[in-house]
Design a protein around this motif. Structure first.
Motif, PDB file in Angstrom:
ATOM      1  N   THR A  47     -15.895  69.511   6.901  1.00 42.87           N
ATOM      2  CA  THR A  47     -14.588  69.940   7.403  1.00 42.87           C
ATOM      3  C   THR A  47     -14.632  70.142   8.905  1.00 42.87           C
ATOM      4  N   VAL A  48     -15.663  70.817   9.383  1.00 48.93           N
ATOM      5  CA  VAL A  48     -15.789  71.084  10.814  1.00 48.93           C
ATOM      6  C   VAL A  48     -16.003  69.788  11.591  1.00 48.93           C
ATOM      7  N   SER A  49     -16.877  68.929  11.096  1.00 45.48           N
ATOM      8  CA  SER A  49     -17.174  67.681  11.803  1.00 45.48           C
ATOM      9  C   SER A  49     -15.942  66.802  11.926  1.00 45.48           C
ATOM     10  N   ARG A  50     -15.183  66.678  10.850  1.00 51.80           N
ATOM     11  CA  ARG A  50     -13.954  65.870  10.902  1.00 51.80           C
ATOM     12  C   ARG A  50     -12.960  66.443  11.911  1.00 51.80           C
ATOM     13  N   GLN A  51     -12.824  67.777  11.929  1.00 53.55           N
ATOM     14  CA  GLN A  51     -11.855  68.379  12.835  1.00 53.55           C
ATOM     15  C   GLN A  51     -12.294  68.255  14.292  1.00 53.55           C
ATOM     16  N   VAL A  52     -13.579  68.402  14.549  1.00 55.57           N
ATOM     17  CA  VAL A  52     -14.080  68.212  15.912  1.00 55.57           C
ATOM     18  C   VAL A  52     -13.809  66.782  16.371  1.00 55.57           C
ATOM     19  N   ALA A  53     -14.111  65.823  15.505  1.00 58.22           N
ATOM     20  CA  ALA A  53     -13.863  64.417  15.842  1.00 58.22           C
ATOM     21  C   ALA A  53     -12.382  64.170  16.087  1.00 58.22           C
ATOM     22  N   ARG A  54     -11.563  64.766  15.244  1.00 59.33           N
ATOM     23  CA  ARG A  54     -10.107  64.602  15.364  1.00 59.33           C
ATOM     24  C   ARG A  54      -9.614  65.150  16.705  1.00 59.33           C
ATOM     25  N   GLU A  55     -10.039  66.349  17.049  1.00 61.28           N
ATOM     26  CA  GLU A  55      -9.553  66.999  18.272  1.00 61.28           C
ATOM     27  C   GLU A  55     -10.055  66.322  19.535  1.00 61.28           C
ATOM     28  N   ARG A  92     -30.857  48.151  -0.328  1.00 60.07           N
ATOM     29  CA  ARG A  92     -31.087  47.234   0.794  1.00 60.07           C
ATOM     30  C   ARG A  92     -30.081  46.092   0.802  1.00 60.07           C
ATOM     31  N   ALA A  93     -29.610  45.716  -0.376  1.00 61.23           N
ATOM     32  CA  ALA A  93     -28.686  44.582  -0.472  1.00 61.23           C
ATOM     33  C   ALA A  93     -27.218  45.003  -0.460  1.00 61.23           C
ATOM     34  N   MET A  94     -26.928  46.292  -0.640  1.00 59.03           N
ATOM     35  CA  MET A  94     -25.530  46.692  -0.829  1.00 59.03           C
ATOM     36  C   MET A  94     -24.700  46.498   0.435  1.00 59.03           C
ATOM     37  N   LYS A  95     -23.463  46.046   0.221  1.00 54.20           N
ATOM     38  CA  LYS A  95     -22.497  45.893   1.301  1.00 54.20           C
ATOM     39  C   LYS A  95     -21.619  47.138   1.314  1.00 54.20           C
ATOM     40  N   LEU A  96     -21.826  47.960   2.321  1.00 59.00           N
ATOM     41  CA  LEU A  96     -21.150  49.249   2.390  1.00 59.00           C
ATOM     42  C   LEU A  96     -20.304  49.330   3.648  1.00 59.00           C
ATOM     43  N   ASP A  97     -19.031  49.654   3.489  1.00 60.88           N
ATOM     44  CA  ASP A  97     -18.119  49.839   4.620  1.00 60.88           C
ATOM     45  C   ASP A  97     -17.864  51.326   4.783  1.00 60.88           C
ATOM     46  N   MET A  98     -18.432  51.904   5.846  1.00 59.19           N
ATOM     47  CA  MET A  98     -18.274  53.332   6.110  1.00 59.19           C
ATOM     48  C   MET A  98     -17.153  53.560   7.110  1.00 59.19           C
ATOM     49  N   PRO A  99     -16.207  54.434   6.777  1.00 60.04           N
ATOM     50  CA  PRO A  99     -15.116  54.730   7.701  1.00 60.04           C
ATOM     51  C   PRO A  99     -15.600  55.606   8.846  1.00 60.04           C
ATOM     52  N   LEU A 100     -15.068  55.368  10.025  1.00 60.41           N
ATOM     53  CA  LEU A 100     -15.411  56.176  11.198  1.00 60.41           C
ATOM     54  C   LEU A 100     -14.225  56.991  11.691  1.00 60.41           C
ATOM     55  N   ASP A 101     -13.077  56.808  11.072  1.00 59.45           N
ATOM     56  CA  ASP A 101     -11.870  57.543  11.426  1.00 59.45           C
ATOM     57  C   ASP A 101     -11.825  58.828  10.603  1.00 59.45           C
ATOM     58  N   PRO A 102     -11.826  60.001  11.237  1.00 57.49           N
ATOM     59  CA  PRO A 102     -11.820  61.249  10.460  1.00 57.49           C
ATOM     60  C   PRO A 102     -10.576  61.422   9.592  1.00 57.49           C
ATOM     61  N   ASP A 103      -9.521  60.680   9.888  1.00 53.92           N
ATOM     62  CA  ASP A 103      -8.291  60.784   9.108  1.00 53.92           C
ATOM     63  C   ASP A 103      -8.144  59.680   8.072  1.00 53.92           C
ATOM     64  N   ASN A 104      -9.121  58.806   7.998  1.00 55.07           N
ATOM     65  CA  ASN A 104      -9.074  57.724   7.010  1.00 55.07           C
ATOM     66  C   ASN A 104     -10.481  57.515   6.469  1.00 55.07           C
ATOM     67  N   GLN A 105     -10.813  58.261   5.430  1.00 54.58           N
ATOM     68  CA  GLN A 105     -12.163  58.233   4.888  1.00 54.58           C
ATOM     69  C   GLN A 105     -12.255  57.431   3.592  1.00 54.58           C
TER      70      GLN A 105
END
Length: 255
Positions: A47-55, A92-105
């Motif tokens: 919660t804190v990390s997302r809000q810091v990123a957002r602000e 090792r083989a998995m295709k993973l898309d990680m979101p970097l937008d704190p408002d779109n996870q």
């Protein structure tokens, strides 16, 4: 913020997609970044990390979600989580898309939206079996470092960020809280209540996972250069303000 703000990972060499323009707007000196935040379950770090990123207009990476995604991928492939070699091969083989937008996870693995699936209680109970697999950790740490290198203006949270993933980060924080506070927070998050039955159901998930993960990640210990914040009696706004102050101070020290 754009939905394009994600990092596609398939091995440490995979390129990340570009930042959304909103993430490139200057707000502090880049010397204060990345911001690395560790902590046990229920400490409030997500919660804190997302809000810091957002602000601050920063990117945000939830590394714990990557371990959950790895557990989901192994189960999806029909692999026993106790078979470490087989799990490692899947990860090792998995295709993973990680979101970097704190408002779109929204998290996708192998093209499937797994955002809700990786938060299910039944997966929470087994994710540590994957998290303590040292080969899996090595793979995911490499992917995490690649994301940070591509997006240095970022808040990264997890359990070994300050010690292993990004020990060189100028802003390093250990976020803690009392066990009672952490249990209540996680119970409300997962079960919508902090009533006695919800706390009892949550206790094993929180304490057992912390105990298992602590065998491979030192997220319960004070470390040199890491500032500890006990959030037990603090509001989210107060913790966010403290993190922002630390980041600004780190930035000035690096100028």
């Amino acid at each position: 913020m754009s939905e394009m703000n994600t990092a596609g990972t398939q091995g440490p060499e995979a390129a990340a997609t570009p930042h959304a323009e909103a993430m490139d707007t200057p707000c502090l000196e880049t010397a204060g970044y990345p911001i690395a935040i560790d902590g046990p379950s229920g400490s409030g770090k997500s919660t804190v990390s997302r809000q810091v990123a957002r602000e601050l207009g920063l990117s945000y990476l939830d590394t714990g979600a990557m371990y959950r995604a790895a557990a989901w991928a192994a189960q999806h492939a029909g692999v026993e989580l106790t078979d470490q070699a087989a799990v490692t091969a899947v990860v090792r083989a998995m295709k993973l898309d990680m979101p970097l937008d704190p408002d779109n996870q929204k998290i996708s693995c192998e093209g499937e939206d797994i955002t809700a699936a990786i938060r299910a209680p039944e997966l929470s109970r087994v994710v540590s079996q994957v998290a303590v697999n040292l080969e899996v950790r090595a793979e995911l740490i490499a992917r995490q470092r690649a994301i940070i290198a591509a997006h240095p203006r970022i808040v990264v949270e997890g359990r070994d960020i300050t010690s292993v993933v990004a020990p060189e980060a100028p802003t390093k924080i250990l976020l803690t809280a009392s066990e009672e506070t952490r249990l209540a927070r996680r119970a409300r998050e997962v079960r919508g209540s902090a009533a006695p039955d919800a706390l009892a159901a949550t206790r094993a998930e929180v304490t057992e996972r912390d105990a298992q993960d602590s065998t491979v990640a030192s997220f319960l210990e004070d470390r040199e250069g890491v500032v500890t914040i006990d959030s037990s009696q603090m509001s989210i706004a107060d913790v966010v303000a403290a993190v922002r102050t630390l980041a600004q101070g780190s930035g000035k020290e690096q100028e």
